[in-house]
Scaffold this motif. Sequence first.
Motif, PDB file in Angstrom:
ATOM      1  N   PRO A  48       0.774  -1.413  -0.003  1.00 15.33           N
ATOM      2  CA  PRO A  48      -0.214  -0.056  -0.025  1.00 15.33           C
ATOM      3  C   PRO A  48       0.716   0.698  -0.045  1.00 15.33           C
ATOM      4  CG  PRO A  48       0.203  -1.136   1.996  1.00 15.33           C
ATOM      5  CD  PRO A  48       0.641  -1.357   0.888  1.00 15.33           C
ATOM      6  N   LEU A  50       0.119   4.934   1.009  1.00  8.99           N
ATOM      7  CA  LEU A  50      -0.972   5.582   1.460  1.00  8.99           C
ATOM      8  C   LEU A  50      -0.697   7.247   2.487  1.00  8.99           C
ATOM      9  CD1 LEU A  50      -3.484   5.650   3.698  1.00  8.99           C
ATOM     10  CD2 LEU A  50      -2.108   5.129   5.864  1.00  8.99           C
ATOM     11  N   ASN A  76      -5.623   5.354   0.035  1.00 11.55           N
ATOM     12  CA  ASN A  76      -4.530   3.883   0.138  1.00 11.55           C
ATOM     13  C   ASN A  76      -4.700   3.629  -1.557  1.00 11.55           C
ATOM     14  OD1 ASN A  76      -2.751   2.182   0.901  1.00 11.55           O
ATOM     15  ND2 ASN A  76      -3.944   1.093   2.956  1.00 11.55           N
TER      16      ASN A  76
END
Length: 167
Positions: A48, A50, A76
Amino acid sequence: MAEEQQANGAAAENQQQQVQFAIQRIYAKDISFETPSSPAIFRKEWKPDLKLDLNVKHEKIEDGVYEVVLTLTATNKVEDDVAFLCEVHQAGIFTIGEEVQDGQLAHMLGSFCPNILFPYARECVSNLVNRATFPQLNLAPVNFDAIFQRHMQQQAEQAQGQQTADA
């Protein structure tokens, strides 16, 4: 006897110097959670990226009563796909005494109140991410004092730059 009166006078002065502050209510004003790339996103390797955005707004409801809204947006991405977009508007109604000076009021509305609201917003985001079956998201604490100071410094620089341009 004179010492007792002096002590009582000092205690009364301390009470007058204390700022009247009360939390009337804390509530979720708006909550949004989107998973635009599902179900394909669940098949990708979870790496991910973010991005977290914070915003604070406040509005005077009546004399000495303010609504403060902390907006927390978590986006995300995995590769170029948005895994989820979560936005929480956590609000509170606060009573702040009339004796508070403008600079102190700005600090309370821009830093102190958001510090109170942030744990609620963080918990809401965490719960939403968990319910969507994504890996747990635990947001780190935020230093609203530093953010507020940076904001005030930027405003001062903009005002100074505008004065220079006008001259």
